[in-house]
Design a protein around this motif. Structure first.
Motif, mmCIF file in Angstrom:
data_model
loop_
_atom_site.group_PDB
_atom_site.id
_atom_site.type_symbol
_atom_site.label_atom_id
_atom_site.label_comp_id
_atom_site.label_asym_id
_atom_site.label_seq_id
_atom_site.Cartn_x
_atom_site.Cartn_y
_atom_site.Cartn_z
ATOM 1 N N VAL A 33 60.427 16.598 68.013
ATOM 2 C CA VAL A 33 59.455 15.938 67.013
ATOM 3 C C VAL A 33 59.191 14.435 67.707
ATOM 4 O O VAL A 33 58.059 14.035 67.365
ATOM 5 C CB VAL A 33 60.239 15.651 65.699
ATOM 6 C CG1 VAL A 33 59.590 14.812 64.944
ATOM 7 C CG2 VAL A 33 60.721 16.760 65.284
ATOM 8 N N TRP B 58 55.614 12.469 66.674
ATOM 9 C CA TRP B 58 55.961 11.241 65.483
ATOM 10 C C TRP B 58 55.348 10.096 65.904
ATOM 11 O O TRP B 58 55.237 9.856 67.002
ATOM 12 C CB TRP B 58 57.224 11.618 65.150
ATOM 13 C CG TRP B 58 57.584 10.872 63.953
ATOM 14 C CD1 TRP B 58 58.017 9.372 63.412
ATOM 15 C CD2 TRP B 58 57.560 11.539 62.538
ATOM 16 N NE1 TRP B 58 57.875 9.422 62.231
ATOM 17 C CE2 TRP B 58 57.687 10.477 61.452
ATOM 18 C CE3 TRP B 58 57.239 12.851 62.429
ATOM 19 C CZ2 TRP B 58 57.520 11.204 60.197
ATOM 20 C CZ3 TRP B 58 57.088 13.271 60.947
ATOM 21 C CH2 TRP B 58 57.177 12.372 59.997
ATOM 22 N N ASN C 256 52.359 16.161 60.921
ATOM 23 C CA ASN C 256 52.774 15.888 62.489
ATOM 24 C C ASN C 256 51.812 16.027 63.524
ATOM 25 O O ASN C 256 52.163 16.849 64.631
ATOM 26 C CB ASN C 256 53.893 16.564 62.518
ATOM 27 C CG ASN C 256 54.981 16.165 61.543
ATOM 28 O OD1 ASN C 256 54.954 15.169 60.884
ATOM 29 N ND2 ASN C 256 56.255 16.897 61.378
ATOM 30 N N GLY D 103 52.444 12.398 58.047
ATOM 31 C CA GLY D 103 53.054 11.909 59.382
ATOM 32 C C GLY D 103 52.111 12.031 60.630
ATOM 33 O O GLY D 103 52.707 12.521 61.703
#
Length: 575
Positions: free
Chosen positions: A149, A153, A346, A365
């Motif tokens: 991530v 992110w 994301n 995100g």
């Protein structure tokens, strides 16, 4: 709401509920689902609408609203008076409710902007809408692969040093790398909420039999249909099939004869059994995914970024999921987005084109990304994003917990800004593609109404969010957005991917530009033409002109690399 109740709301749903009696013959061919858009797009962070004890508070509120209603409909003036909120907030209630209603034929859905206040809402829909304002969203879960991530992110911002340690954004981006709950997690949480509150909800909708008192509460078929605001049947999640057709007590009613009202207890037992069965099925599905491979549909749960980067998951029931797109360009047209709802999750350092007529859209995100949305007829929500440019034609836009983002909007209702935001900018809509006006017409976005410059800021803390918040800031207003300087405003060019296909009729931006932006555009165009003419007419020898031209190309190429736009050119050529 007490701490104990909060914990109950956040606890995992029980595997099953006690069997109600008798078995009310649930529909064996369909599974009940929560109507997710009501919970995802229908919550407003207005403190006066969040009741700690909904049944005790809403029973007298319902009576006051009923007294003020005309033909069982309540206008904004009565809503403002009974709920003790401002006229702006009362209209916001109606606009929000209209964006998530289950019935496309409701007068509020069809109302023109100038009619919304007087047309008002059906009292039963309004009560259900007010009740679910007590809902708290599911806590984000820890991602199983923090390293994966980290690449997509949002990166650390200069603002981090100034935010409270308990800021929602910092919690999302902290070392725990909290992650958006799966669609299955959310669905289980919403069903669990409905299971817990079903008796109260039905009692607020039910009416006593004349002459028999409150002990004999019943629901007519018409009133029962309003529960379609909260639940629906069928694997495809259709919003158009009447809820009553899934029941054993209304399914075979004579369309020419009014159906006999059903005891509220019978409706409660039947719904409770269906919810318990659905919860058991979802719990098994979630457990199977956590413990190993599952044959369940992909779209029932959000896949993880680390498992499949640049992933686009089509959906038969939930929204189409575009997840983990990083350092690339992605183009999706109407034929690619048949579900008519989309979630972009994301995505990082990319350009994403979703050139389609959509009902609902969520951007969550994302960072350092440009996202172009065709036409969103119900609601667009952008949350937990940094340094993102969003270009959208939409009926309604909600911005929550974002930083350093710019929104180029053609929007029919005032943009709603909630939560912990910093350095937001808004500007008029700045692009077009050949099918844009057709898509706008299909979903009901009006090009003659653009309220991009009238943002409405609500609370800085979302009472529906279960994350911890700093004490004493609950009543603070969210930071609003500044308008982009007209001299910094530029058009965004969408390449023509429709060559060889049916070309649409749109030849220009359908939203008229405000005078200041139009004048700035004309000045820029004039300056460009004068510069080009000066270079063309410059008294230089041919070899000097070639040197100047070559230097300009070098500077342009340097800009392409420095800005990252060179990658987009390569990506688009590859497509």
């Amino acid at each position: 709401m007490t701490e104990e109740q909060d914990l109950i709301d956040q606890s995992p749903p029980p595997p099953s509920a006690p069997d109600p009696e008798p078995n009310p013959n649930p529909n064996p061919n369909s599974v009940i689902h929560p109507r997710r858009v009501s919970f995802e797009h229908g919550l407003l962070p207005i403190q006066k609408l969040v009741f700690t004890d909904p049944i005790q508070t809403l029973a007298p509120v319902k009576q006051k609203l009923a007294d003020a209603a005309s033909n069982n409909r309540v206008g904004s003036a009565a809503i403002a008076d009974v709920l003790q909120i401002s006229g702006d907030h009362a209209r916001l209630v109606l606009e929000t409710l209209g964006s998530v209603l289950h019935s496309e034929s409701d007068p509020l859905v069809k109302a023109k902007p100038e009619e919304v206040d007087s047309v008002g809402a059906d009292l039963r829909d309004l009560i259900l809408f007010l009740y679910i304002q007590s809902y708290k969203k599911l806590l984000p879960r820890t991602h199983k692969d923090s390293a994966a991530v980290a690449d997509v992110w949002p990166s650390t911002s200069a603002f981090d040093g100034y935010l409270s340690a308990l800021s929602p954004i910092q919690l999302v981006r902290s070392n725990s790398r909290r992650f958006m709950p799966s669609q299955a997690d959310d669905e289980a949480h919403q069903l669990s909420y409905l299971q817990k509150h079903l008796a109260n909800i039905i009692s607020l909708l039910a009416e006593p039999v004349e002459g028999e008192g409150d002990e004999s509460l019943v629901l007519s078929m018409e009133t029962f249909e309003h529960l379609g605001f909260l639940v629906q049947f069928g694997d495809k999640g259709s919003d158009v099939s009447p809820l009553s057709q899934a029941t054993p007590f209304f399914a075979n009613s004579d369309p020419d004869m009014p159906a006999v009202p059903v005891p509220a207890s019978q409706v409660h037992d039947w719904l409770l059994q269906n919810i318990a069965s659905a919860l058991e099925s979802i719990t098994e599905k979630i457990s199977g995914k956590e413990n190993g491979p599952s044959n369940a549909d992909q779209d029932d749960a959000m896949s993880d970024v680390g498992d499949a980067p640049n992933k686009v998951v089509p959906s038969t029931r939930g929204p189409c999921l575009i997840e983990g797109v990083s350092k690339t360009s992605l183009v999706k047209q109407a034929s690619d987005l048949r579900g008519r709802s989309v979630k972009v999750v994301n995505c990082h350092d990319s350009v994403i084109y979703l050139l389609a007529p959509l009902r609902y859209a969520t951007v969550h995100g994302c960072s350092d990304t440009t996202i172009v949305l065709g036409a969103v007829g119900k609601a667009l929500k952008v949350e937990h994003c940094e340094r993102v440019h969003v270009i959208a034609a939409a009926k309604r836009v909600c911005i929550a917990n974002c930083r350093e983002c710019v929104f180029f909007l053609g929007v029919n209702q005032r943009p709603l800004i909630v939560g912990d935001n910093h350095k937001l900018q808004v500007a008029p809509y700045n692009t077009f593609y050949s099918h844009l006006e057709g898509h706008m017409s299909e979903v009901g976005v009006e090009p003659t109404i653009n309220k991009w410059d009238k943002p409405l800021a609500l609370g800085a803390v979302d009472p529906h969010d279960s994350l911890s918040h700093p004490a004493g800031v609950a009543d603070a207003q969210a930071e609003s957005a500044a308008s982009v300087d007209p001299d910094q405003f530029v058009n965004f060019l969408i390449p023509n991917w429709f060559s060889g296909e049916d070309i649409g009729s749109t030849k220009d931006n359908p939203f008229p530009l405000p005078d200041a932006y139009m004048a700035a555009q004309q000045r820029n165009l004039k300056n460009f033409e004068e510069t080009r003419r000066s270079l063309k007419e410059a008294p230089l020898e041919e070899n000097r002109k070639r040197e100047v031209s070559s230097a300009l190309h070098v500077y342009f190429k340097d800009w392409l690399y420095a800005s990252g736009n060179i990658r987009q050119l390569y990506c688009l050529q590859g497509d």
